[in-house]
Design a protein around this motif. Structure first.
Motif, short mmCIF file in Angstrom:
data_model
loop_
_atom_site.label_atom_id
_atom_site.label_comp_id
_atom_site.label_asym_id
_atom_site.label_seq_id
_atom_site.Cartn_x
_atom_site.Cartn_y
_atom_site.Cartn_z
N ARG A 59 38.09 39.09 37.71
CA ARG A 59 38.66 40.32 38.25
C ARG A 59 40.18 40.23 38.33
N GLU A 60 40.68 39.13 38.89
CA GLU A 60 42.12 38.97 39.03
C GLU A 60 42.82 38.91 37.68
N ARG A 61 42.13 38.35 36.69
CA ARG A 61 42.74 38.25 35.36
C ARG A 61 42.90 39.61 34.71
N VAL A 62 41.91 40.49 34.84
CA VAL A 62 41.96 41.76 34.11
C VAL A 62 42.39 42.95 34.96
N LEU A 63 42.25 42.86 36.28
CA LEU A 63 42.65 43.97 37.14
C LEU A 63 43.99 43.75 37.81
N GLY A 64 44.34 42.49 38.04
CA GLY A 64 45.66 42.18 38.54
C GLY A 64 45.83 42.36 40.04
N ARG A 65 47.07 42.19 40.48
CA ARG A 65 47.41 42.16 41.90
C ARG A 65 47.21 43.49 42.63
N PRO A 66 47.37 44.65 41.97
CA PRO A 66 47.21 45.90 42.73
C PRO A 66 45.84 46.06 43.39
N TYR A 67 44.83 45.41 42.85
CA TYR A 67 43.49 45.54 43.41
C TYR A 67 43.27 44.53 44.54
N ARG A 68 42.81 45.03 45.68
CA ARG A 68 42.54 44.17 46.83
C ARG A 68 41.05 44.16 47.15
N LEU A 69 40.60 43.13 47.80
CA LEU A 69 39.22 43.01 48.24
C LEU A 69 39.15 43.00 49.76
N PHE A 70 38.18 43.68 50.31
CA PHE A 70 37.94 43.65 51.75
C PHE A 70 37.31 42.32 52.17
N TYR A 71 37.56 41.95 53.43
CA TYR A 71 36.88 40.88 54.15
C TYR A 71 37.32 39.47 53.75
N ARG A 72 37.25 38.60 54.77
CA ARG A 72 37.56 37.18 54.56
C ARG A 72 36.69 36.62 53.44
#
Length: 452
Positions: A43-56
């Motif tokens: 996910r981080e490789r193709v979606l990048g920093r703008p995308y965040r995930l909820f929860y610890r």
């Protein structure tokens, strides 16, 4: 404090933090199941920093039904946060309507079709006069963007009043009125920030102060040579921490705005479609807006939004400004939206929202009674906020986050918001029932105990 000074000073508040409080931090939680670690890496490789995930510990659902989400192991998570599937995840009626329409016709509004007319008739009948026409778009951001264009075209002004931690969208125009997006999201000089009213024992102090701020903001625009256009407010001030009292403060502010030649936009993307127990959040304030913006829950996840307004405003805008949205009001999304209205009406979900919301509000007050970490529980239907504070009574985002993650560990999903990022945000699908409320309250009580 002058509105302009408030606007600049606001850039350093909690609303400007670049890190989402309820967010996953890989450095803080290195140990995850292999499947989740690998999916996050991809996910981080193709979606990048703008995308965040909820929860610890990020949540990985694979299916959903009603007010429940399920992971790959079949574990049931209670959804007390997602307002988009207003009539429930995987709603059968919405599925059937979308499937049937997709198999028949899906095109744009420059062809004459029945569905969009029939839906617009149903929708506008739910509003007071003169709000009798609708323009359709695909997202709440698009609808707010359009509403701003209409207001500025009608008034000839540019100055817009918003609340200090507002969120109204992610287009360039709507991000400019969304200070909650953070420090890299500058708020221009044509936008004035005012404080959301606080609960007041006499029910009047907050109303008066809010009106005084609006009047001062208009005067400040005039002093700086910025023609005034209007005010946009989320009718329950969700991003400001769900400020519900005093009721009526928006009516007074709207009068001040109109007396100065401006227009009032009600952002109903979050409170609309029965969530508060009324069709619309502005109903609680006893006033009719000049424009209403609708979005997220309108199609139960299908992309549809709208601006509802008067023929007088729309006629002039339509005659002088070219507007078209290829997918706005397409037959498939309209079919979903019609099914949503059917579900709300046939299942009496507005009545249910008021009843179950009262169970939750009363229950939360009972289980947190005597706990000085909970300063206030407030709610309007199935939209609730819980203020979490420290020993001095100041906002406590760390404990709020611990409660969010503690609930997630008990398979109950909520989040946090507010200017101090310390307000638990409880906003489940409208199909959330009494049994769901009981499960939520048991989980909340257990989480509070575990954090003593």
């Amino acid at each position: 404090m002058a509105p302009q000074a408030a606007r600049i000073e606001g850039s350093g508040t909690a609303a400007s933090r670049s890190v989402m409080v309820n967010g996953y931090d890989a450095a803080a939680v290195p140990e995850l199941a292999l499947r989740e670690r690998e999916l996050i890496r991809r996910r981080e490789r193709v979606l990048g920093r703008p995308y965040r995930l909820f929860y610890r510990e990020p949540f990985h659902p694979v299916r959903a039904s009603g007010a429940h989400l399920f992971d790959a192991e079949g574990r049931d998570y209670l959804d007390a946060y997602n307002n988009v599937p207003a009539v429930g995840h995987s709603n059968p009626r919405v599925q059937a309507a979308v499937t049937a329409q997709l198999g028949a016709l899906n095109t744009h509004t420059r062809y004459l079709t029945d569905g969009v007319v029939e839906y617009a008739e149903r929708l506008t009948a739910l509003f007071p006069e003169p709000l009798s026409q609708a323009i359709f778009a695909c997202t709440g951001s698009e609808a707010v963007d359009l509403a701003l264009r209409i207001v500025r075209h009608a008034t000839g002004g540019q100055g817009i009043i918003i609340t200090r931690n507002a969120y109204h969208g992610t287009t360039a125009a709507t991000a400019a009125i969304s200070p909650s997006l953070g420090p890299g999201n500058p708020i221009p000089d044509t936008v004035a920030l005012v404080d959301a009213p606080e609960s007041a024992p006499d029910g009047g102090v907050g109303e008066r102060v809010f009106g005084e701020q609006v009047r001062a903001a208009i005067a400040d625009f005039a002093a700086r040579g910025i023609p005034f256009a209007g005010m946009i407010v989320d009718s329950v001030l969700s991003s400001d921490g769900l400020r519900l009292a005093p009721q009526g403060f928006l009516a007074q502010a709207a009068e001040i705005v109109r007396a100065a030649g401006g227009l009032y936009i009600a952002d109903e993307v979050q409170p609309g479609f029965g969530r508060t127990g009324d069709w619309w959040g502005f109903t609680r304030h006893g006033c009719a807006p000049d424009l209403v913006v609708l979005g997220k829950p309108m199609g139960n996840g299908m992309p549809i939004s709208a601006v509802v307004g008067s023929p007088a405003l729309f006629e002039r805008f339509g005659a002088e400004v070219r507007y078209f949205n290829t997918f706005g009001g397409n037959p498939v999304s309209v079919a979903a939206a019609g099914a949503v209205l059917d579900e709300i009406e046939d299942r009496e979900l507005r009545v249910s929202a008021a009843r179950v919301g009262a169970l939750l509000t009363d229950g939360l007050r009972a289980v947190s009674a005597g706990d000085d970490r909970i300063a206030e529980v407030r709610g309007a239907g199935l939209f609730l906020g819980v203020d979490v504070v420290d020993a001095a009574g100041a906002p406590d985002p760390a404990t709020a986050l611990a409660l969010v993650n503690g609930l997630r560990d008990r398979r109950i999903l909520v989040s946090a918001s507010g200017t101090g990022e310390n307000v638990l945000k409880i906003r489940p699908p409208l199909v959330f029932d009494a049994a769901d409320a009981e499960r939520f309250l048991d989980g909340f009580a257990a989480t509070l105990r575990s954090l003593r």
